[in-house]
Design an enzyme around this catalytic site. Structure first.
Site, PDB file in Angstrom:
ATOM      1  CD1 TRP A 157      -0.371  54.225 -37.339  1.00  0.00           C
ATOM      2  CD2 TRP A 157      -1.584  53.043 -35.889  1.00  0.00           C
ATOM      3  NE1 TRP A 157       0.411  53.187 -36.886  1.00  0.00           N
ATOM      4  CE2 TRP A 157      -0.309  52.441 -35.992  1.00  0.00           C
ATOM      5  CE3 TRP A 157      -2.526  52.460 -35.022  1.00  0.00           C
ATOM      6  CZ2 TRP A 157       0.053  51.295 -35.271  1.00  0.00           C
ATOM      7  CZ3 TRP A 157      -2.155  51.327 -34.297  1.00  0.00           C
ATOM      8  CH2 TRP A 157      -0.884  50.755 -34.439  1.00  0.00           C
ATOM      9  CE  LYS A 181       1.292  62.982 -41.745  1.00  0.00           C
ATOM     10  NZ  LYS A 181       0.659  61.631 -41.744  1.00  0.00           N
ATOM     11  N   PRO A 182      -2.381  64.357 -39.610  1.00  0.00           N
ATOM     12  CG  PRO A 182      -4.619  63.958 -40.209  1.00  0.00           C
ATOM     13  CD  PRO A 182      -3.477  64.932 -40.406  1.00  0.00           C
ATOM     14  CD  GLU A 257       5.533  63.165 -25.695  1.00  0.00           C
ATOM     15  OE1 GLU A 257       5.740  62.051 -25.182  1.00  0.00           O
ATOM     16  OE2 GLU A 257       5.569  64.216 -25.047  1.00  0.00           O
ATOM     17  CB  CYS A 291       3.992  54.895 -26.917  1.00  0.00           C
ATOM     18  SG  CYS A 291       2.870  56.043 -26.126  1.00  0.00           S
ATOM     19  CD  GLU A 388       6.931  50.983 -29.551  1.00  0.00           C
ATOM     20  OE1 GLU A 388       7.440  51.340 -30.628  1.00  0.00           O
ATOM     21  OE2 GLU A 388       6.197  51.715 -28.886  1.00  0.00           O
ATOM     22  CB  SER A 448      -2.091  58.613 -19.986  1.00  0.00           C
ATOM     23  OG  SER A 448      -1.174  57.705 -20.519  1.00  0.00           O
TER      24      SER A 448
HETATM   25  P1  NAP Z   1       5.238  56.531 -37.481  1.00  0.00           P
HETATM   26  O1  NAP Z   1       5.336  55.594 -38.620  1.00  0.00           O
HETATM   27  O2  NAP Z   1       6.469  57.187 -36.990  1.00  0.00           O
HETATM   28  O3  NAP Z   1       4.165  57.631 -37.918  1.00  0.00           O
HETATM   29  C1  NAP Z   1       3.779  58.690 -37.078  1.00  0.00           C
HETATM   30  C2  NAP Z   1       3.349  59.854 -37.933  1.00  0.00           C
HETATM   31  O4  NAP Z   1       4.475  60.336 -38.668  1.00  0.00           O
HETATM   32  C3  NAP Z   1       2.286  59.509 -38.988  1.00  0.00           C
HETATM   33  O5  NAP Z   1       1.432  60.614 -39.140  1.00  0.00           O
HETATM   34  C4  NAP Z   1       3.126  59.297 -40.217  1.00  0.00           C
HETATM   35  O6  NAP Z   1       2.437  59.449 -41.432  1.00  0.00           O
HETATM   36  C5  NAP Z   1       4.147  60.397 -40.039  1.00  0.00           C
HETATM   37  N1  NAP Z   1       5.359  60.243 -40.840  1.00  0.00           N
HETATM   38  C6  NAP Z   1       5.933  59.114 -41.305  1.00  0.00           C
HETATM   39  N2  NAP Z   1       7.040  59.423 -42.013  1.00  0.00           N
HETATM   40  C7  NAP Z   1       7.157  60.779 -41.999  1.00  0.00           C
HETATM   41  C8  NAP Z   1       8.084  61.701 -42.558  1.00  0.00           C
HETATM   42  N3  NAP Z   1       9.132  61.315 -43.279  1.00  0.00           N
HETATM   43  N4  NAP Z   1       7.864  63.004 -42.334  1.00  0.00           N
HETATM   44  C9  NAP Z   1       6.830  63.423 -41.612  1.00  0.00           C
HETATM   45  N5  NAP Z   1       5.915  62.606 -41.060  1.00  0.00           N
HETATM   46  C10 NAP Z   1       6.085  61.293 -41.237  1.00  0.00           C
HETATM   47  O7  NAP Z   1       4.590  55.845 -36.216  1.00  0.00           O
HETATM   48  P2  NAP Z   1       3.254  55.000 -36.171  1.00  0.00           P
HETATM   49  O8  NAP Z   1       3.558  53.633 -36.619  1.00  0.00           O
HETATM   50  O9  NAP Z   1       2.139  55.736 -36.812  1.00  0.00           O
HETATM   51  O10 NAP Z   1       2.929  55.031 -34.607  1.00  0.00           O
HETATM   52  C11 NAP Z   1       3.425  54.097 -33.738  1.00  0.00           C
HETATM   53  C12 NAP Z   1       4.624  54.643 -32.984  1.00  0.00           C
HETATM   54  O11 NAP Z   1       4.255  55.808 -32.276  1.00  0.00           O
HETATM   55  C13 NAP Z   1       5.117  53.671 -31.937  1.00  0.00           C
HETATM   56  O12 NAP Z   1       6.515  53.606 -31.955  1.00  0.00           O
HETATM   57  C14 NAP Z   1       4.620  54.294 -30.640  1.00  0.00           C
HETATM   58  O13 NAP Z   1       5.375  53.929 -29.507  1.00  0.00           O
HETATM   59  C15 NAP Z   1       4.711  55.744 -30.936  1.00  0.00           C
HETATM   60  N6  NAP Z   1       3.847  56.515 -30.044  1.00  0.00           N
HETATM   61  C16 NAP Z   1       4.434  57.279 -29.084  1.00  0.00           C
HETATM   62  C17 NAP Z   1       3.656  57.992 -28.192  1.00  0.00           C
HETATM   63  C18 NAP Z   1       4.287  58.830 -27.126  1.00  0.00           C
HETATM   64  O14 NAP Z   1       3.611  59.700 -26.594  1.00  0.00           O
HETATM   65  N7  NAP Z   1       5.559  58.626 -26.775  1.00  0.00           N
HETATM   66  C19 NAP Z   1       2.269  57.943 -28.303  1.00  0.00           C
HETATM   67  C20 NAP Z   1       1.690  57.153 -29.279  1.00  0.00           C
HETATM   68  C21 NAP Z   1       2.506  56.448 -30.164  1.00  0.00           C
HETATM   69  P3  NAP Z   1       1.796  58.170 -42.160  1.00  0.00           P
HETATM   70  O15 NAP Z   1       0.569  57.874 -41.430  1.00  0.00           O
HETATM   71  O16 NAP Z   1       1.562  58.589 -43.551  1.00  0.00           O
HETATM   72  O17 NAP Z   1       2.813  57.070 -42.066  1.00  0.00           O
END
Ligand code: NAP
Length: 484
Positions: A157, A181-182, A257, A291, A388, A448
């Site tokens: 998000w 899947k957003p 990522e 991130c 984090e 970036s």
């Molecule tokens: P997240 O909870 O892991 O969610 C990311 C995505 O995965 C969302 O679309 C989420 O859906 C989905 N998801 C959750 N559980 C899943 C499952 N069991 N199967 C398939 N998909 C699933 O992470 P977040 O809180 O949204 O994002 C923050 C994290 O992203 C931080 O740790 C950040 O560092 C990391 N990030 C990394 C980068 C990079 O390039 N390295 C860039 C940006 C962010 P829902 O929305 O329904 O939960």
């Protein structure tokens, strides 16, 4: 355009096989404005059957899309770049409404997101191959690049459009189709982008979008479906690890990522004006919900007090408020859990003896607002240095020399990005080699760019997005041994 007009035009159905349709169950879910906690719109809530239909559509479209002339794929991406750029104001408003970041940050994200469309439009026509004579001289070896096939793309998000175009643009350029899947908290930017892809002539089924409240139920079965050939995931390390395990069952290609814990190093020879500017950017871009956000400030003892005071003065002066309001620099965090996490990590550091230089924290609602905090002399076992924080809190730790700074910087399971401020070029080179990360910002608070490989090492994942490397994630080399 006002809020109501932006929402009235926003697509809210699933996009599958070139059609906009409600979920199979007929269910919809609410998308909330994090600055008011009010429901903005309701979006179709994909079921596992909808996810399967999306993958079926991507699989049906795959062969024809892969056979499309590279120039046609390039032209389509270029048109998408132009439309996204033309509509930046409307897209920024939609992004700010669903995610909270100030309009200026939304515009910056959209510019960055559009940059991937332009970059990969250019890469689509530059795919190379090889022709060599076998060492024994008895045959000729041809190496060509083939698209991996239908991809499952899962995005977070915090950057609702850029994390999507960073995957979709190279996938399309390489000749792959996709199911996207957003994140459920921010599906509107991606749906608006799907509408733009439709407008610029993307064939049916090449990109399919399935927002859902049942991420696991929709995505996990796709990873076991033999028609899927690749998973690209951006999100938390814990979810990434789980999806990696599932992807292993059919040995899916994956790009991960994941989370970060970026150190920001300030040496005693740094230009402090520049270091403070870079620190504000690295900490506060996206309210710290990145991130790549600076998570730990490691500062040489000789300049620690001055750097701390100047950083606190800058963060304390930032205007907190609704992202659509003039002059706001810090929007709300995404939800209550995010505010509570910042509070918890700050309280833990203070309990362990950190000094509070700028007292920030929760602002009374509605809205998930959180003012910036600066902590000095943070003890090394404080959780905020190891987890984090994903919010506007800046812990500062003094160090004595370069060896100690490098050891502290590397003392984390993550390895996405590091920042370092120094005027000493030799030191800059040493740090570039010693820091265990995928990216380094030297005398800069942002790294970036679509034209360089973004990604991490250690628990921050693997795979690269952007640069010449980005398209390789969606290609498989094939070699032909030709008797000649
Ligand atoms: P997240 O909870 O892991 O969610 C990311 C995505 O995965 C969302 O679309 C989420 O859906 C989905 N998801 C959750 N559980 C899943 C499952 N069991 N199967 C398939 N998909 C699933 O992470 P977040 O809180 O949204 O994002 C923050 C994290 O992203 C931080 O740790 C950040 O560092 C990391 N990030 C990394 C980068 C990079 O390039 N390295 C860039 C940006 C962010 P829902 O929305 O329904 O939960």
């Amino acid at each position: 355009m006002d809020d109501a007009a932006a929402l009235a035009h926003a697509p809210t159905d699933l996009f599958i096989g070139g059609e906009w349709r409600p979920a199979g169950s007929g269910r919809r879910f609410g998308v909330e404005d994090p600055s008011t906690e009010e429901r903005l719109v309701e979006v179709a809530d994909a079921t596992p059957d909808d996810g399967a239909a999306a993958l079926a559509a991507a699989a049906r479209a795959q062969a024809e899309w892969a056979a499309t002339a590279p120039q046609a794929r390039s032209d389509l991406l270029r048109r998408a770049y132009e439309v996204v750029t033309d509509r930046i104001d409307a897209l920024a408003l939609l992004m700010t409404l669903e995610m909270g970041k100030p309009l200026a940050d939304s515009k910056a994200e959209i510019t960055y997101a559009a940059g991937f469309l332009r970059w990969f439009a250019e890469e689509a026509v530059r795919l190379d191959g090889r022709y060599t004579t076998a060492p024994d001289g008895k045959s000729r070896l041809l190496v060509l690049q083939r698209p991996v096939g239908p991809c499952v793309l899962v995005t977070p998000w915090n950057f609702p459009l850029a994390m999507a175009t960073r995957k979709i643009a190279p996938a399309l350029a390489a000749g792959c189709t996709a199911v996207v899947k957003p994140a459920q908290q921010t599906p509107l930017s991606m749906l608006a982008f799907a509408k733009i892809l439709e407008e610029v002539g993307l064939p049916a089924g090449v990109v399919n979008v399935v927002p859902t409240t049942d991420a696991g139920g929709v995505v996990e079965p796709l990873l076991g479906d033999r028609r899927a050939r690749k998973l690209s995931f951006t999100g938390s390390t814990s979810v990434g690890r789980r999806l990696q395990e599932l992807a292993a069952k059919q040995l899916l290609r994956t790009s991960m990522e994941l989370g970060g814990n970026a150190p920001f190093l300030v040496f005693d020879d740094a230009d402090l004006d520049l270091a403070v500017d870079a620190a504000v950017l690295a900490k506060m871009r996206n309210m710290g919900e990145a991130c790549t956000a600076a998570n730990r400030f490691l500062v040489h003892g000789a300049v620690a007090a001055e750097f701390t005071d100047r950083l606190a003065a800058r963060l304390g002066a930032m205007k907190v408020g609704r992202g659509t309001d003039d002059g706001v620099e810090v929007g709300p965090l995404i939800d209550e859990k995010a505010v509570a996490k910042v509070e918890e990590l700050v309280a833990d550091a203070v309990d362990r003896g950190a000094g509070v230089v700028l007292e920030g924290g929760r602002v009374d609602g509605p809205g998930h607002f959180c003012r910036p905090t600066v902590l000095a002399d943070v003890p090394r076992d404080a959780r905020i240095l190891h987890e984090e924080v994903f919010g506007p809190a800046a812990p500062i730790v003094p160090f004595a020399d370069e060896d100690e700074a490098v050891a502290l910087a590397n003392d984390t399971e993550f390895g996405l990005v590091a920042y370092a401020c120094t005027r000493d070029l030799d030191r800059g080179v040493r740090l570039s080699e010693a820091l265990e990360v995928g990216m380094i910002g030297l005398n800069r608070g942002i790294v970036s760019t679509p034209s360089a490989p973004f990604g991490g090492v250690k628990q921050s994942g693997f795979g690269r997005e952007g640069g010449a490397e980005g398209i390789r994630e969606y290609l498989s080399p094939r070699f032909v041994n030709l008797q000649a």
